[in-house]
Design an enzyme around this catalytic site. Sequence first.
Site, mmCIF file in Angstrom:
data_model
loop_
_atom_site.group_PDB
_atom_site.id
_atom_site.type_symbol
_atom_site.label_atom_id
_atom_site.label_comp_id
_atom_site.label_asym_id
_atom_site.label_seq_id
_atom_site.Cartn_x
_atom_site.Cartn_y
_atom_site.Cartn_z
ATOM 1 N N PRO A 1 22.062 4.396 24.117
ATOM 2 C CA PRO A 1 22.201 4.923 25.616
ATOM 3 C C PRO A 1 23.497 3.935 26.489
ATOM 4 O O PRO A 1 24.013 4.323 26.949
ATOM 5 C CB PRO A 1 20.854 4.947 26.150
ATOM 6 C CG PRO A 1 20.128 5.051 25.083
ATOM 7 C CD PRO A 1 20.490 4.329 23.707
ATOM 8 N N ASP B 1 26.984 -6.249 15.359
ATOM 9 C CA ASP B 1 27.530 -4.828 15.942
ATOM 10 C C ASP B 1 28.992 -5.285 16.522
ATOM 11 O O ASP B 1 29.052 -5.767 17.383
ATOM 12 C CB ASP B 1 26.614 -4.288 16.885
ATOM 13 C CG ASP B 1 25.979 -5.201 18.096
ATOM 14 O OD1 ASP B 1 25.661 -6.321 17.639
ATOM 15 O OD2 ASP B 1 25.957 -4.776 19.064
ATOM 16 N N GLU C 1 31.391 -16.119 24.961
ATOM 17 C CA GLU C 1 30.429 -15.499 24.088
ATOM 18 C C GLU C 1 30.739 -15.829 22.343
ATOM 19 O O GLU C 1 29.850 -15.943 21.598
ATOM 20 C CB GLU C 1 30.399 -13.920 24.256
ATOM 21 C CG GLU C 1 29.602 -13.077 23.532
ATOM 22 C CD GLU C 1 30.075 -11.517 23.623
ATOM 23 O OE1 GLU C 1 31.272 -11.654 24.178
ATOM 24 O OE2 GLU C 1 29.096 -10.725 23.281
HETATM 25 O O1 LIG Z 1 26.285 -3.355 24.590
HETATM 26 C C1 LIG Z 1 26.835 -3.070 23.108
HETATM 27 C C2 LIG Z 1 25.716 -4.199 22.423
HETATM 28 O O2 LIG Z 1 25.687 -5.219 23.076
HETATM 29 C C3 LIG Z 1 24.763 -6.076 22.418
HETATM 30 O O3 LIG Z 1 25.379 -6.745 21.274
HETATM 31 C C4 LIG Z 1 25.979 -8.224 21.406
HETATM 32 O O4 LIG Z 1 25.466 -8.935 22.575
HETATM 33 C C5 LIG Z 1 24.201 -9.501 22.276
HETATM 34 C C6 LIG Z 1 23.886 -10.247 23.576
HETATM 35 O O5 LIG Z 1 24.777 -11.550 23.387
HETATM 36 C C7 LIG Z 1 24.086 -10.142 20.876
HETATM 37 O O6 LIG Z 1 22.864 -10.333 20.726
HETATM 38 C C8 LIG Z 1 24.629 -9.174 19.719
HETATM 39 O O7 LIG Z 1 24.554 -9.790 18.701
HETATM 40 C C9 LIG Z 1 26.087 -8.784 20.204
HETATM 41 O O8 LIG Z 1 26.436 -8.171 19.166
HETATM 42 C C10 LIG Z 1 23.507 -5.736 21.947
HETATM 43 O O9 LIG Z 1 22.530 -6.492 21.459
HETATM 44 C C11 LIG Z 1 23.612 -4.286 21.400
HETATM 45 O O10 LIG Z 1 22.602 -3.734 20.901
HETATM 46 C C12 LIG Z 1 24.660 -3.252 22.121
HETATM 47 O O11 LIG Z 1 24.406 -2.144 21.634
#
Ligand SMILES: OC[C@H]1O[C@H](O[C@H]2O[C@H](CO)[C@@H](O)[C@H](O)[C@H]2O)[C@H](O)[C@@H](O)[C@@H]1O
Length: 560
Positions: free
Chosen positions: A277, A312, A514
């Site tokens: 989503p 991801d 990040e």
């Molecule tokens: O919105 C896209 C994706 O964002 C997140 O992933 C990224 O940020 C997170 C927070 O810092 C981190 O835990 C993760 O390793 C990053 O790749 C989220 O966790 C994803 O589910 C989402 O689809």
Amino acid sequence: CSVTAGTDSIPTTSLISFLQSLQSAALKTFGPTSFDPKLYIDLPLKHGLAATQDAFSNLTRSPCDGEIPAPDLKAFLALYFEDAGSDLIPALPVDFVSEPEGFLPMVENPIVKAWALDVHSLWKNLSRRVSDDVKKHPEMHTLLPLPEPVVVPGSRFHEVYYWDSYWTIRGLLASKMYDSAKAIVHNLISLVDTYGHVLNGARSYYSNRSQPPLLSSMVFDIYKRTGDLAFVKKALPALLKEHRFWNSGIHRVIIRDAHGHRHTLSRYYAMWNKPRPESATIDEESASKLPNDLEKEKFYRELASAAESGWDFSSRWMSNSSDLTTLATTSILPVDLNAYIFKMEHDISFFAELLGDGFTSKKFMKASKTRYAAMKSIFWNAKMEQWLDYWLIDESDEEEVHQWKAENQNHKIFASNFIPVWTETCSSDRTNVNKIVKSLQRSGLVHDAGIATSLSNTGEQWDFPNGWAPLQHMIVEGFAKSGSTKARSVAENIAIRWIKTNYAAYKSTGAMHEKYDVEACGKIGGGGEYKPQTGFGWSNGVVLAFLEEFGWPLDRNIDC
Ligand SMILES: OC[C@H]1O[C@H](O[C@H]2O[C@H](CO)[C@@H](O)[C@H](O)[C@H]2O)[C@H](O)[C@@H](O)[C@@H]1O
């Protein structure tokens, strides 16, 4: 929606479905430039869902393509929604002081100390509490109500994330903010109580998956600093529940090794076969070249499972590194996931022993030894002196048992191939760490500004040239605590490069990032599906943890 561990799919709530249609309408109206789909799925409602849906369907649309004129959509957004992220209220942490007593005693250099205090002060910017409206009207928010104050990663990530929280906690411990660290764990425990696992993040749309399981490591590190046994007692039932989640149903895989011994390991596998989503418009676009619904559903599951891995996205999960639709996350036994679960088992055994439950302690010590042996048999590659992911590409037999084959180990080099050096410190049967140090040094991963995620430059964010704080930390800490002087000195050298690049980027941009580009000191990372973010919880945590471990002498220059 409630979830049972092992269920194959999670129903979508009507709020999520509606916000997803708003997201695609917004893309049509505002166009793809600077478009962030997550913004729309995070919008809190000002009025009830039915009234909002009515008003949305009454908006004028172009007869040819259904596009809503931009001024009308903007007016609708202002009238019917609060700002994304506004349901988390900035809140000063109760245990924050501007210079904690005994803060980073080994940092002698005043420039570095001043910067570390700046980084410490960022906890104030990242601390929030969930607004009362989320508790009163959960149906108007995708944000989940958490009982205690939260610390968020930053920028678009204005909610709690699971694995990020481990490094946030490491930073909070260096900042002596023990109550804030415990509050994070209490919030994650509340998610396990409700959903049976820790969610990817504290949003209803993240309930279909978890993230790298580091809850036990959080409890362990907090206990080591505070000696709070009541805290451990509260956490243990949640850890047992989480262990079941990762070792049952679709996460569990049985594989027979070259000598005919059966092993049980775990994989990432999201309970979801639809677009994510928070990124639905992107996922639909990526899936559009697939021929049919079945292939699309499979692809959506692989995307969500890659999100469960925290990586991801990455060529690590792709059979063709230039084609995202070849993601095959669920067909891979990942080294790092099993290293985390090995540590979880070891930690649970330790906690049970502390609490006087000898039976559970023995059971989990045995489980950790069994997994250690499985990892050695399935992942360890003696020639490369690394642990390699295993691809489950051959059919399993009628009992659903896979047969290990040497050629199914993924011989490509990723930083994850070295993550077991972090969890190995728990084992009495350690692999020779000096060999692994050499293997890392010749791997091509180590660069001027830290360890790269992989060797392939694919444009995905969990690939070259990006370096991520959590990966630096686990490898550095694993070497530093291994007992080998050589490994500790290599670890310190990498930590110094990482600290310098974070400092240089902070000085030039005024922010912590990040991810970073490891090719040059001070360069920030990029790639992937969203703009690079600042804040940033885990980067702050790792800088503070490194400075705590290694200090910074008076005469060492912090500049690149
Ligand atoms: O919105 C896209 C994706 O964002 C997140 O992933 C990224 O940020 C997170 C927070 O810092 C981190 O835990 C993760 O390793 C990053 O790749 C989220 O966790 C994803 O589910 C989402 O689809």
